[in-house]
Design an enzyme around this catalytic site. Structure first.
Site, PDB file in Angstrom:
ATOM      1  N   ASP A  99      96.202  41.594  67.207  1.00  0.00           N
ATOM      2  CA  ASP A  99      96.927  40.366  66.821  1.00  0.00           C
ATOM      3  C   ASP A  99      98.250  40.029  67.542  1.00  0.00           C
ATOM      4  O   ASP A  99      98.873  41.397  68.060  1.00  0.00           O
ATOM      5  CB  ASP A  99      96.915  41.107  65.128  1.00  0.00           C
ATOM      6  CG  ASP A  99      97.897  39.799  64.461  1.00  0.00           C
ATOM      7  OD1 ASP A  99      98.544  38.663  64.504  1.00  0.00           O
ATOM      8  OD2 ASP A  99      98.239  40.411  63.079  1.00  0.00           O
TER       9      ASP A  99
ATOM     10  N   CYS B  92      98.427  33.188  63.295  1.00  0.00           N
ATOM     11  CA  CYS B  92      98.142  34.433  62.860  1.00  0.00           C
ATOM     12  C   CYS B  92      96.624  33.591  61.614  1.00  0.00           C
ATOM     13  O   CYS B  92      95.671  33.549  61.778  1.00  0.00           O
ATOM     14  CB  CYS B  92      98.105  35.481  61.581  1.00  0.00           C
ATOM     15  SG  CYS B  92      99.501  36.454  62.913  1.00  0.00           S
TER      16      CYS B  92
ATOM     17  N   HIS C 263      94.830  37.931  55.825  1.00  0.00           N
ATOM     18  CA  HIS C 263      96.094  36.593  55.437  1.00  0.00           C
ATOM     19  C   HIS C 263      95.375  35.527  55.929  1.00  0.00           C
ATOM     20  O   HIS C 263      96.156  34.206  56.531  1.00  0.00           O
ATOM     21  CB  HIS C 263      96.121  37.057  56.762  1.00  0.00           C
ATOM     22  CG  HIS C 263      97.537  36.101  56.857  1.00  0.00           C
ATOM     23  ND1 HIS C 263      98.382  36.596  58.616  1.00  0.00           N
ATOM     24  CD2 HIS C 263      98.942  35.674  56.644  1.00  0.00           C
ATOM     25  CE1 HIS C 263     100.089  35.962  57.924  1.00  0.00           C
ATOM     26  NE2 HIS C 263     100.361  35.762  57.280  1.00  0.00           N
TER      27      HIS C 263
ATOM     28  N   ASP D 127      94.147  36.775  68.558  1.00  0.00           N
ATOM     29  CA  ASP D 127      93.888  35.496  67.121  1.00  0.00           C
ATOM     30  C   ASP D 127      95.046  34.750  67.406  1.00  0.00           C
ATOM     31  O   ASP D 127      95.332  33.605  67.152  1.00  0.00           O
ATOM     32  CB  ASP D 127      94.847  35.988  65.835  1.00  0.00           C
ATOM     33  CG  ASP D 127      95.959  36.481  65.630  1.00  0.00           C
ATOM     34  OD1 ASP D 127      97.270  37.348  66.597  1.00  0.00           O
ATOM     35  OD2 ASP D 127      96.923  36.699  64.594  1.00  0.00           O
TER      36      ASP D 127
END
Ligand code: CA
Length: 477
Positions: free
Chosen positions: A37, A76, A132, A273
């Site tokens: 991330d 994200c 998410h 990501d």
């Protein structure tokens, strides 16, 4: 009439037989799909980091395909949506920003997600990590979308030690809240190891292992930070510790596959990501960025997370499968949307229930460096800006006043330093026409619709998670 129905039955038989043949012929590997991330392109050893050490990730790169033109979305939620659907986020309104913890929208439930397709093909499916793609209603949660097993966070960012955002716990196992001690990176790695150990060799599995590291807030256990006395800048030292912890867990996962005798039949994918944050505005909501120096390094690529420059979307990426993927670099473009059809092809999974895919099967590029045929792709289409790629050419068009147009030749100028728009007006016009066409197909960004509601009805400050009364949707049995 009778002949017509006989013919129809015959064609149905042939179609089903062909579908079964492709399933039988598919290699059906286990798939361990690891997502980091906000990891900077150059913050891994294999892309040239000298102060941060990532020996386990580097070993995957050395033994596999290093994807030099692997593209994702700028943030994200859009990237995760692209991976799960094989479709660009502008098609279903997730192209702008992330789903804020205070918002209640999610990835449309009429999309047929990768774990659903794999489950239908006989795979066991697990998400260990961050989702998410919708948190306020359980109908958006991963167990309602094809994952047999779930562990980790539903929202976008959380405290690495207390597993909450603003006091709201965001840590679940199979949809039940979990209060436990530990650093998220270590917990997720340990859970993935346990999953592999307990799974054995029954059905093939798809393990979607999505670390929240090294996203803000910048937090790492002292022993990891202490590995980097060479780094003077305090935030970069913590960030290095976060990446080192991530690298350790990648190593443990590979070791677990080895020990279980599964390594030779497992495809491992690793990528970030989106690019590292280069602008505090996109760092997240939990860290006080006025007090820290941004630590991420995207190497030669301009800017970072949240923008349309290469630093946001061209990320460090690896595919590794011993004996099946020839080690070496890949120059061809592979986009996140390509991973759905690529994995479905390997799994013998049908994509018949998908809406029209934007992705194409990139297995040839990953395995043997044969050309994928991908020459163009969409960086993003938003009402206020867009970017597309046509061969080596990239156009960025900002339509908010004052508007601007950038044209870059990415092959000659990967760092986007020379705007050639004035020299090539016809090319610019053709690419703008293409963007207009795509924009007409786009859904309105759910983020903007939601933010207008916030403005109208006042701010609501706490993360929204469902109560039992909010339950809707069906859990994966
Ligand atoms: Ca991210």
């Amino acid at each position: 009439m009778r002949l017509a129905s006989l013919l129809a039955a015959f064609f149905l038989f042939i179609t089903q037989a062909l579908a079964q043949t492709s399933a039988v012929n598919a290699p059906r590997p286990n798939i361990v799909y690891i997502v980091a991330d906000d990891l900077g392109w150059k913050d891994v050893g294999f892309n040239g980091a000298t102060d941060i050490k990532t020996p386990n990730i580097d070993a995957l790169a050395a033994g596999g395909a290093k994807l030099d033109q692997f593209y994702v979305q700028p943030m994200c939620t859009p990237t995760r949506a692209a991976l799960m659907t094989g479709r660009y986020p502008f098609r279903y309104g997730l192209q702008t920003a992330v789903i804020p913890s205070t918002s209640s929208y999610g990835l449309n439930t009429d999309e047929w997600l990768l774990p659903q397709a794999l489950k239908e093909a006989g795979y066991d499916t697990a998400i260990i990590g961050k989702w998410h793609l919708g948190h306020a209603d359980k109908k958006f949660w991963p167990r309602q979308r094809g994952f047999d097993y779930q562990y980790g966070a539903m929202i976008g960012e959380l405290d690495y030690f207390t597993h909450d955002e603003k006091g709201v716990l965001d840590w679940f196992r199979n949809n039940e809240p979990v209060r436990e001690e530990g650093y998220t990176t270590t917990l997720l790695g340990a859970d993935a190891v346990k999953y592999i150990q307990q799974h054995g060799k029954k059905n093939p599995f798809f393990l979607y292992l999505t670390f929240n590291a090294p996203h803000t807030p910048y937090q790492a256990p002292k022993e990891y930070v202490d590995r980097f006395p060479n780094i003077e800048e305090p935030t970069r030292r913590i960030y290095a510790g976060m990446i080192s912890a991530l690298d350790d867990e990648v190593g443990r996962v590979v070791q677990a596959l080895d020990k279980a005798g599964l390594r030779d039949n497992t495809l491992i994918v690793f990528h970030s990501d989106n690019g590292g944050t280069r602008n505090a505005m996109f760092a997240g909501v939990m860290a006080d960025m006025s007090k820290v120096k941004i630590p991420c390094d995207n190497g030669p690529y301009r800017e970072g997370k949240g923008t349309l420059f290469e630093g946001a979307v061209r990320v460090c990426a690896i595919a590794n499968w011993p004996g099946k993927i020839a080690p070496g670099s890949r120059e061809d473009i592979v986009h996140a949307v390509d991973m759905y059809p690529t994995i479905a092809g390997l799994a013998g999974a049908s994509t018949a229930k998908c809406k029209p895919l934007d992705g194409i099967d990139a297995w040839g590029v990953l395995a043997q460096n044969t050309p994928s045929g991908r020459k163009e792709f969409v960086y993003n289409i938003e009402p206020f800006r867009a970017a597309i790629r046509d061969g080596d050419w990239k156009l960025i068009w900002r339509t908010l006043l004052p508007s601007s147009v950038d044209l870059y030749n990415i092959k000659d100028d990967p760092s986007e330093t020379k705007n050639l728009a004035a020299q090539y007006p016809e090319r610019v016009a053709a690419m703008q026409k293409k963007i207009e066409e795509l924009a007409r197909q786009a859904e309105k960004p759910l983020f903007l619709i939601d933010q207008f509601k916030v403005v109208q009805h006042g701010m609501h400050g706490q993360p929204v998670l469902p109560t039992d009364e909010d339950y809707s949707g069906v859990e994966t049995p």
